[in-house]
Design a protein around this motif. Structure first.
Motif, PDB file in Angstrom:
ATOM      1  N   ILE A   6       0.833  -1.200   0.000  1.00 63.38           N
ATOM      2  CA  ILE A   6       0.000   0.000   0.000  1.00 63.38           C
ATOM      3  C   ILE A   6       0.871   1.254   0.000  1.00 63.38           C
ATOM      4  O   ILE A   6       0.619   2.212  -0.750  1.00 63.38           O
ATOM      5  CB  ILE A   6      -0.950  -0.008   1.219  1.00 63.38           C
ATOM      6  CG1 ILE A   6      -2.018  -1.101   1.039  1.00 63.38           C
ATOM      7  CG2 ILE A   6      -1.617   1.355   1.392  1.00 63.38           C
ATOM      8  CD1 ILE A   6      -2.863  -1.318   2.271  1.00 63.38           C
ATOM      9  N   VAL A   7       1.926   1.251   0.810  1.00 56.53           N
ATOM     10  CA  VAL A   7       2.815   2.421   0.851  1.00 56.53           C
ATOM     11  C   VAL A   7       3.583   2.555  -0.457  1.00 56.53           C
ATOM     12  O   VAL A   7       3.788   3.669  -0.963  1.00 56.53           O
ATOM     13  CB  VAL A   7       3.781   2.329   2.050  1.00 56.53           C
ATOM     14  CG1 VAL A   7       4.706   3.544   2.083  1.00 56.53           C
ATOM     15  CG2 VAL A   7       3.005   2.249   3.358  1.00 56.53           C
ATOM     16  N   LEU A   8       4.004   1.419  -1.043  1.00 55.63           N
ATOM     17  CA  LEU A   8       4.652   1.480  -2.355  1.00 55.63           C
ATOM     18  C   LEU A   8       3.697   2.042  -3.404  1.00 55.63           C
ATOM     19  O   LEU A   8       4.116   2.757  -4.322  1.00 55.63           O
ATOM     20  CB  LEU A   8       5.139   0.094  -2.777  1.00 55.63           C
ATOM     21  CG  LEU A   8       6.433  -0.395  -2.127  1.00 55.63           C
ATOM     22  CD1 LEU A   8       6.690  -1.857  -2.481  1.00 55.63           C
ATOM     23  CD2 LEU A   8       7.624   0.468  -2.571  1.00 55.63           C
ATOM     24  N   CYS A   9       2.420   1.708  -3.268  1.00 54.96           N
ATOM     25  CA  CYS A   9       1.430   2.257  -4.192  1.00 54.96           C
ATOM     26  C   CYS A   9       1.316   3.769  -4.017  1.00 54.96           C
ATOM     27  O   CYS A   9       1.211   4.510  -5.009  1.00 54.96           O
ATOM     28  CB  CYS A   9       0.083   1.577  -3.973  1.00 54.96           C
ATOM     29  SG  CYS A   9      -1.123   1.930  -5.269  1.00 54.96           S
ATOM     30  N   LEU A  10       1.367   4.251  -2.792  1.00 52.67           N
ATOM     31  CA  LEU A  10       1.368   5.697  -2.552  1.00 52.67           C
ATOM     32  C   LEU A  10       2.605   6.350  -3.185  1.00 52.67           C
ATOM     33  O   LEU A  10       2.524   7.444  -3.759  1.00 52.67           O
ATOM     34  CB  LEU A  10       1.344   5.988  -1.056  1.00 52.67           C
ATOM     35  CG  LEU A  10       0.049   5.640  -0.309  1.00 52.67           C
ATOM     36  CD1 LEU A  10       0.236   5.881   1.192  1.00 52.67           C
ATOM     37  CD2 LEU A  10      -1.110   6.481  -0.835  1.00 52.67           C
ATOM     38  N   ALA A  11       3.738   5.662  -3.072  1.00 51.82           N
ATOM     39  CA  ALA A  11       4.954   6.187  -3.695  1.00 51.82           C
ATOM     40  C   ALA A  11       4.810   6.229  -5.210  1.00 51.82           C
ATOM     41  O   ALA A  11       5.293   7.159  -5.869  1.00 51.82           O
ATOM     42  CB  ALA A  11       6.151   5.318  -3.295  1.00 51.82           C
TER      43      ALA A  11
END
Length: 390
Positions: A6-11
């Motif tokens: 999820i955080v990689l998706c935000l990145a």
């Protein structure tokens, strides 16, 4: 791992934003620091160039250091630092240097997630997962349109970039805290990117990978803004709305392409037919230039929709890559995909400079024709490729 993805998706939302937001800022940057469309084409090309050049070291880092450290450190230094430099820019050179740094910061983000997919999920699901990450992350493409125009009106472009520097820093810290590196292979084997370049099956895929994303990436990332401003006299907010339409079409195309290889039982023909329709859309964009503004906006949306074959081409090539070279395999393919946009941004900047004159639409007709010729050539070479299904 789900929290990390999820955080990689935000990145990746940030990565999509940074490659597309110059189209909206083109008018205000020309007024305030004298950055002409040619200057911004160079700056956009610098983003794609640094992103592409970093793919080889990023591939090595993913295989040896893992996605956690690779993505967090580069996004912190390049993304946060580059956005901060952009906020302080007083000349086109500063913008180019900032975009170069931001490209480095964004370079590992998508490939970190693809590396996790390649190592921890069944191969048959790679195209769908890749398209899902690409599609959700492409929300950044939408944010880089009308919402950015509103932010610039409210906070100024410098305040907007300062906020993006802070967000990039926070997301980088989030990656370091939440992403877990996949377990190393039980039987590690040595290899390098040269082993991939020695595979003849890849060389019919590389040329289309080089040119498939370039028309939609370059139009959405820059040329849609100056085109609609110079030819149709649209304001910053009107350009924001038009690019919002194209960004939405690119996201829709990504989600449509994602499962098609499994539904139709072929990757090659999904990719080839999609890109031939992209050629037709570029031809239509040339033909409708000068007509009512909704017509070129619709054609640019079609270019974005049909040009969203990136995850399927990635899955096509990924199927031939041995497991111990998964990181270098996906980053090598990405090098061609992103590098092609950078090369074409430099070339189209020269085309715009050369053809600028009495007729406002002539430089843009030349740019669209340039994309059409190279995309058609990529499709012709791709006919020689071997299909791949897992």
């Amino acid at each position: 791992m789900q929290a990390g993805l999820i955080v990689l998706c935000l990145a990746y939302v940030l990565s999509q934003f940074f490659r597309a937001f110059l189209a909206v800022l083109s008018g205000v940057l020309e007024q305030e620091i004298g950055a002409a469309p040619d200057d911004l084409a160079f700056a956009s090309g610098m983003w794609f160039l640094s992103f592409a050049v970093m793919q080889l070291p990023v591939g090595w880092a993913l295989d040896h250091l893992g996605p956690r450290r690779s993505a967090s450190v580069l996004l912190l230094l390049g993304g946060g630092g580059g956005a901060a430099l952009f906020a302080l820019a007083t000349s086109p050179l500063h913008v180019s240097l900032a975009m170069f740094l931001i490209g480095i910061g964004c370079s590992p983000v998508l490939m970190a997630s693809y590396y996790i997919f390649a190592r921890q999920y069944p191969p048959r699901r790679f195209a769908t997962l890749a398209a899902l990450m690409l599609g959700v992350g492409s929300v950044g493409n939408l944010v880089a349109s009308y919402p950015t125009a509103l932010a610039v009106d409210l906070f100024g472009w410098r305040g907007t970039l300062a906020g993006l520097a802070a967000i990039s820093t926070a997301v980088a810290v989030g990656i370091f805290l939440t992403v877990s590196d996949p377990e190393p292979p039980e039987d590690p084997q040595k290899g390098s990117v040269l082993d991939l370049l020695k595979m003849p099956v890849m060389w019919a895929i590389f040329p289309l990978m080089l040119v498939a994303y370039a028309p939609s990436g370059a139009l959405r990332g820059l040329w849609s803004g100056p085109y609609l401003t110079d030819v149709y006299g649209l304001s910053t907010q009107q350009v924001g709305l038009a690019t919002l339409v194209m960004g939405a079409a690119m996201i829709a195309g990504t989600f449509v392409y994602g499962p098609l290889d499994r539904v139709l039982g072929t990757r090659k023909w999904v990719i080839l037919i999609g890109n031939l329709l992209g050629c037709a859309s570029l031809g239509g964009l040339i033909l409708v230039t000068g007509g009512p503004v909704w017509m070129p906006v619709a054609m640019m949306a079609a270019v974005g929709f049909f040009g969203a074959t990136f995850p399927v081409i990635m899955a096509h090539g990924r199927a031939f890559v041995p497991p111990h070279l998964a990181g270098r395999g996906v980053t090598l393919l990405n090098l061609f995909g992103i590098g092609g946009v950078g090369i074409m941004q430099f070339a189209t900047g020269r085309i715009h400079e050369t053809l600028t004159g009495a007729e406002p639409s002539l430089p843009y007709t030349g740019i669209f024709a340039f994309f059409l010729v190279f995309l058609g050539a990529g499709c012709a070479i791709y006919l020689l490729s071997h299909d791949s299904m897992d």
